[in-house]
Design an enzyme around this catalytic site. Sequence first.
Site, PDB file in Angstrom:
ATOM      1  N   GLU A 239       6.539 -22.832 -46.482  1.00  0.00           N
ATOM      2  CA  GLU A 239       5.390 -23.714 -46.706  1.00  0.00           C
ATOM      3  C   GLU A 239       4.744 -23.908 -45.354  1.00  0.00           C
ATOM      4  O   GLU A 239       5.242 -24.662 -44.520  1.00  0.00           O
ATOM      5  CB  GLU A 239       5.852 -25.043 -47.322  1.00  0.00           C
ATOM      6  CG  GLU A 239       4.721 -25.826 -47.997  1.00  0.00           C
ATOM      7  CD  GLU A 239       3.911 -26.655 -47.029  1.00  0.00           C
ATOM      8  OE1 GLU A 239       2.820 -26.165 -46.624  1.00  0.00           O
ATOM      9  OE2 GLU A 239       4.333 -27.738 -46.671  1.00  0.00           O
ATOM     10  N   CYS A 273      -0.604 -30.901 -43.819  1.00  0.00           N
ATOM     11  CA  CYS A 273      -0.833 -29.480 -44.124  1.00  0.00           C
ATOM     12  C   CYS A 273      -1.913 -29.304 -45.179  1.00  0.00           C
ATOM     13  O   CYS A 273      -2.622 -28.294 -45.182  1.00  0.00           O
ATOM     14  CB  CYS A 273       0.464 -28.802 -44.560  1.00  0.00           C
ATOM     15  SG  CYS A 273       1.268 -29.555 -45.983  1.00  0.00           S
TER      16      CYS A 273
END
Length: 495
Positions: A239, A273
């Site tokens: 990720e 993010c």
Amino acid sequence: MTTVQAKPETFDSLNPATGEVVGSHPIHRAEDVQAAVERARSAAEWWAELGFAGRAERLQRWKGAVTRRAAQLADVVHVETGKPHADAMLEIILAIDHTAWAAKNAPKVLGPSRRSSGLLMANQAATVEYQPLGVVGVIGPWNYPVFTPMGSIAYALAAGNAVVYKPSEYTPGVGRWLVDSFAEAVPEHPVFQLITGFGDTGAALCRAGVDKIAFTGSAGTGKKIMAACAETLTPVLIEAGGKDALLVDADADLDGAAEAAVWGGISNAGQTCVAIERVYVHENVYDEFVAKVVAITRGVRPGFDDEANIGPITMPSQLDVIRRHITDALARGGRAVVGGADSVGERYVQPTVLVDVPEDAEAVREETFGPTLTIAKVRDMDEAVEKANDSKYGLGGSVFSRARGMELARRLRAGMVSINSVISFTGVPSLPFGGVGDSGFGRIHGPEGLREFGRAKAITRQRFRAPLTLTTFARTKKVDAQVAKLITLLHGKRR
């Protein structure tokens, strides 16, 4: 003669707002990491044998302890990241909800399920189940040191695995708190262990014989993780970062869109993010939208006091990246309608909104990870989608539109999209989280996240002897002809 054991090297965790030492933690060497994985290997057998019910009971016990002591954990997050206490509580609440979902839904998602056998194998009962991998290594980030790693930790535990966790060197105290609280709830075996240190410690975890690595961080570090894991064919879940876009259509709720843009891009000082970093706005509402964003952004104040809206930049080296992106954007003809080149200080960055920034500028192409927004005018949503998708990243995104929200969301090259809100997908435990391209691959959260930490096992059981047995050397030409005729009848029709 007595042998004196050398004390392990340590490193300090610092408060990014003040520079004060928060705590000291060991730098675990390769042999320390290997020992932790070996302990986890035997603990994993015990944990798996508990079954879904036994694990769920213990995970609920842990969840309850975290819930009751959430304010204490938020204090640790606050001093190690600098983010406001309320924001720390928010990510803890989300982590608690995800842990509860994983524990409750693991039996349904991972337990035995029947599959159709098909006509040729009608005499077979077919099932599939997901068995634990064994030991999962989790390498976590510093920006959301509870919520993000728990998307791997809680789901891996619910799936029946032991976990060895390496938190960021910026937030080791948060990792220590999580592991210690789990040990209080589950004291029997070291099912969830902590290792601390820097990049070498993470690399050692990749090479220590774990059954999977779940990593959250930059794309560059993700590539290093993959290279280390390739040596032993250890599977990875990556990720990585994002450069998420927000699309604002002509019929959008502009007040809601402006509020979402500012919160989505500037909350947690932009260190998210799935932060909104690019905004593409229909030309018919562009000026009004920018004015609303400017008004809201000017009310956002960084600081470490109780009234501050955002905290400092947790990782000091990121300050240079943010400064470079702003400077490059201005040098290429962009304008700062809030903030500017002097917004980047020694610890804090004032919120900055940039307009008229060319699409090839660093502030548009690269992940900034700071409290900045670029806003661009587009002639229509087709142009907005084209520009939003013209990125090596593909993590999340957002669309504000009354009439075309679902259509536009489907067209975005992203793993997750919110319509008429931002980052809402993170709060839904049943939805998978992850991206494409340089944003990584694999998924945490939801059924897909649980399955990432299980090994699919297919089982067939013969219920009766088939009239046409295919798996035998005694099969005759007559049987072959009958099978060929059957297949022709089933699949050979002209359309």
